[in-house]
Design a protein around this motif. Structure first.
Motif, PDB file in Angstrom:
ATOM      1  N   PRO A  71       2.338  -3.999   7.057  1.00 38.25           N
ATOM      2  CA  PRO A  71       2.199  -5.194   6.211  1.00 38.25           C
ATOM      3  C   PRO A  71       3.222  -5.150   5.075  1.00 38.25           C
ATOM      4  O   PRO A  71       3.670  -4.080   4.670  1.00 38.25           O
ATOM      5  N   THR A  73       4.160  -7.215   1.167  1.00 38.62           N
ATOM      6  CA  THR A  73       3.559  -8.029   0.117  1.00 38.62           C
ATOM      7  C   THR A  73       3.896  -9.497   0.350  1.00 38.62           C
ATOM      8  O   THR A  73       4.882  -9.828   1.011  1.00 38.62           O
ATOM      9  N   PHE A 100      -1.747  -2.359  -3.080  1.00 41.29           N
ATOM     10  CA  PHE A 100      -1.606  -3.165  -1.877  1.00 41.29           C
ATOM     11  C   PHE A 100      -1.670  -2.285  -0.628  1.00 41.29           C
ATOM     12  O   PHE A 100      -2.418  -2.578   0.310  1.00 41.29           O
ATOM     13  N   TYR A 101      -0.916  -1.186  -0.610  1.00 37.83           N
ATOM     14  CA  TYR A 101      -0.902  -0.330   0.581  1.00 37.83           C
ATOM     15  C   TYR A 101      -2.192   0.466   0.739  1.00 37.83           C
ATOM     16  O   TYR A 101      -2.621   0.727   1.871  1.00 37.83           O
ATOM     17  N   ASP A 103      -5.130  -0.706   0.053  1.00 35.94           N
ATOM     18  CA  ASP A 103      -6.047  -1.689   0.637  1.00 35.94           C
ATOM     19  C   ASP A 103      -5.694  -1.995   2.088  1.00 35.94           C
ATOM     20  O   ASP A 103      -6.544  -1.937   2.978  1.00 35.94           O
ATOM     21  N   GLU A 104      -4.441  -2.334   2.331  1.00 34.31           N
ATOM     22  CA  GLU A 104      -4.025  -2.792   3.659  1.00 34.31           C
ATOM     23  C   GLU A 104      -4.073  -1.683   4.712  1.00 34.31           C
ATOM     24  O   GLU A 104      -4.537  -1.913   5.827  1.00 34.31           O
ATOM     25  N   LEU A 105      -3.574  -0.505   4.376  1.00 35.83           N
ATOM     26  CA  LEU A 105      -3.559   0.565   5.375  1.00 35.83           C
ATOM     27  C   LEU A 105      -4.953   1.135   5.633  1.00 35.83           C
ATOM     28  O   LEU A 105      -5.238   1.579   6.748  1.00 35.83           O
ATOM     29  N   LYS A 107      -7.571  -0.692   5.817  1.00 36.87           N
ATOM     30  CA  LYS A 107      -8.114  -1.653   6.781  1.00 36.87           C
ATOM     31  C   LYS A 107      -7.642  -1.351   8.203  1.00 36.87           C
ATOM     32  O   LYS A 107      -8.309  -1.694   9.165  1.00 36.87           O
ATOM     33  N   GLN A 108      -6.467  -0.721   8.328  1.00 40.47           N
ATOM     34  CA  GLN A 108      -5.907  -0.385   9.640  1.00 40.47           C
ATOM     35  C   GLN A 108      -6.332   1.004  10.110  1.00 40.47           C
ATOM     36  O   GLN A 108      -5.853   1.484  11.125  1.00 40.47           O
TER      37      GLN A 108
END
Length: 155
Positions: A71, A73, A100-101, A103-105, A107-108
């Motif tokens: 992902p 930004t 941001f990372y 949160d996003e990573l 989720k993965q």
């Protein structure tokens, strides 16, 4: 000792991303003379311009390459992506990029290795483990207020 080796690797990634920015238009490389745009000044008639990947331009932002598994930004610009990495610039702060990372990573299915996470002087080094892979994130301030971010699988 390992932490310093990893930091050195991250700094190398960040410098590589800054070099990419220079190649993509942030620096003077002797090209683009008024008479012959894209051709070096000392060229002869046999000169053949190098082939470059497709480039899309939208409002001054540059996107090169294809899909990336990572992902980016929402305000990412000057994006260069491959199936193994992505490099871009953002106007977010280093702390916001790190959040941001996280949160996003997560989720993965990735987990941050906090023992390797480092931030100093606006520079970022983060490592995430998961899905049988290690993701490395490096970032550094560019000088215009933006942060250059590189995300890649550790080889």
């Amino acid at each position: 000792m390992k932490k310093y080796s990893v930091l050195l690797a991250i700094v190398a990634l960040v410098l590589a991303s800054l070099a990419c920015q220079t190649i993509m238009g942030g620096g003077d490389n002797g090209f683009d003379t008024p008479e012959m745009p894209g051709v070096p000044q000392d060229s002869d008639d046999d000169f053949e311009a190098p082939t470059i990947p497709p480039v899309e331009q939208d409002g001054g932002d540059i996107t090169v390459g294809g899909e990336s598994p990572f992902p980016v930004t929402g305000d990412a610009f000057n994006v260069i992506s491959t199936p193994q990495s992505v490099t871009y610039q953002t106007n977010m702060s280093a702390d916001d990029v790190m959040k941001f990372y996280r949160d996003e990573l997560s989720k993965q299915g990735y987990t941050e290795d906090t023992s390797m996470t480092t931030t100093f002087g606006g520079m970022i080094a983060m490592f995430f483990e998961g899905n049988g892979k290690t993701v490395v994130i490096g970032g550094a301030p560019v000088g215009d207020g933006s942060v250059s971010v590189t995300v890649a699988y550790q080889q």
